[in-house]
Design a protein around this motif. Structure first.
Motif, short mmCIF file in Angstrom:
data_model
loop_
_atom_site.label_atom_id
_atom_site.label_comp_id
_atom_site.label_asym_id
_atom_site.label_seq_id
_atom_site.Cartn_x
_atom_site.Cartn_y
_atom_site.Cartn_z
N PRO A 8 -5.02 0.86 -4.01
CA PRO A 8 -4.64 2.08 -3.28
C PRO A 8 -3.23 2.56 -3.55
O PRO A 8 -2.95 3.76 -3.43
CB PRO A 8 -4.82 1.68 -1.81
CG PRO A 8 -5.87 0.62 -1.84
CD PRO A 8 -5.63 -0.14 -3.12
N LEU A 9 -2.32 1.65 -3.89
CA LEU A 9 -0.95 2.05 -4.20
C LEU A 9 -0.91 3.11 -5.29
O LEU A 9 -0.01 3.96 -5.33
CB LEU A 9 -0.12 0.82 -4.61
CG LEU A 9 1.35 1.04 -4.92
CD1 LEU A 9 2.08 1.60 -3.70
CD2 LEU A 9 2.01 -0.25 -5.39
N ARG B 209 0.85 -1.18 0.00
CA ARG B 209 0.00 0.00 0.00
C ARG B 209 0.89 1.25 0.00
O ARG B 209 2.10 1.14 0.21
CB ARG B 209 -0.92 0.01 1.24
CG ARG B 209 -1.89 -1.16 1.29
CD ARG B 209 -2.77 -1.09 2.53
NE ARG B 209 -3.59 0.11 2.53
CZ ARG B 209 -4.77 0.20 1.93
NH1 ARG B 209 -5.28 -0.84 1.28
NH2 ARG B 209 -5.47 1.33 1.98
#
Length: 263
Positions: free
Chosen positions: A137-138, A100
């Motif tokens: 989300p990264l 993440r």
């Protein structure tokens, strides 16, 4: 602090170390000290690796490094991220470990601001195939844009998709593959000089074989796993072993946290 054993630069006795103490102990060298001799004004990154291993040499258990970790290991993991401009990882590790975006931590806010750093390190992913899910989300939630390091012959459609998702794509190699020797300089050209790689073993082995690894932070877990897990470096062997020097050892709860640098 106890007296260091003969030949060691620093020996830290078994106790819980504060974040500030760890941040001082693991501070990156000053830019003038990090640049190779005779390098001139070119930008240079300092590439540090952080890995954990069992005492019988396993880098993973059941495919993940977390079972070999501890509270102290995770505290050092957080400190090393808190000091870095960028965290470099291979695409396979990013997928397996569920990477993440790095988060901003109040404990390092003043230190990072004083050093002119962003609130959190960028995540830099080494990928030849660009086989990544850009809806994760990264890519959708980073404080600092995620960087993709790939070859100049990377699939143009995937490059466009990555850039549309907000990632910065950097070409570091003439073909499809990334040239590991060029990664520190490519990131340093973007102001990211304090570099931390968390592997995996294949990428770390490539950095070592290319002579790009400046420092190794190795956590030695008091565990035996047996099995066929890879070592912390999984790449073709070097013609001659590459010598590093031990600069510090910290012990907590039976774990040894060692730090090695090139001479």
């Amino acid at each position: 602090m106890s007296s260091p054993p003969n030949g060691y630069r620093e020996w830290m006795e078994n106790r819980e170390w504060t974040l500030d103490e760890l941040a001082d102990a693991y501070a990156y060298p000053e830019p003038a000290d990090a640049a190779p001799e005779g390098a001139g004004a070119a930008a240079h990154g300092w590439l540090r690796a952080n890995m954990v291993s069992s005492v019988d040499g396993a880098a993973h258990h059941d495919g993940r490094s977390q079972p070999l970790s501890s509270d102290a290991d995770m505290r050092i993991f957080g400190v090393l991220r808190g000091l870095a401009d960028a965290v470099v990882a291979g695409a396979e590790t990013v997928r397996k470990e569920g990477y993440r975006p790095a988060r901003a931590r109040e404990a390092f806010a003043a230190r990072r601001a004083a050093a002119g750093q962003a609130p959190a390190p960028a995540i830099a992913v080494v990928t030849a195939s660009m086989d990544l899910d850009f809806s994760l989300p990264l890519f959708t939630e980073p404080l600092v844009p995620t960087v993709l390091l790939t070859g100049a012959a990377a699939d143009e459609n995937r490059v466009r998709e990555a850039r549309a998702a907000g990632a910065e794509v950097v070409f570091v190699g003439e073909g499809a593959a990334v040239d590991p020797a060029r990664v520190p300089g490519a990131l340093a050209d973007r102001g990211l000089t304090r570099l931390l790689t968390e592997g995996g073993p294949r990428l770390l082995g490539q950095f070592a074989a290319a002579g790009a690894l400046d420092e190794l932070c190795l956590s030695l877990a008091p565990m035996v796993t047996a099995g066929d897990a890879p070592r912390i470096m999984n790449a073709p062997g070097l013609t001659d072993p590459d010598r590093f020097r031990l600069v510090s050892v910290l012990e907590e709860d039976g774990f040894l946290f060692t730090r090695y640098r090139r001479p």
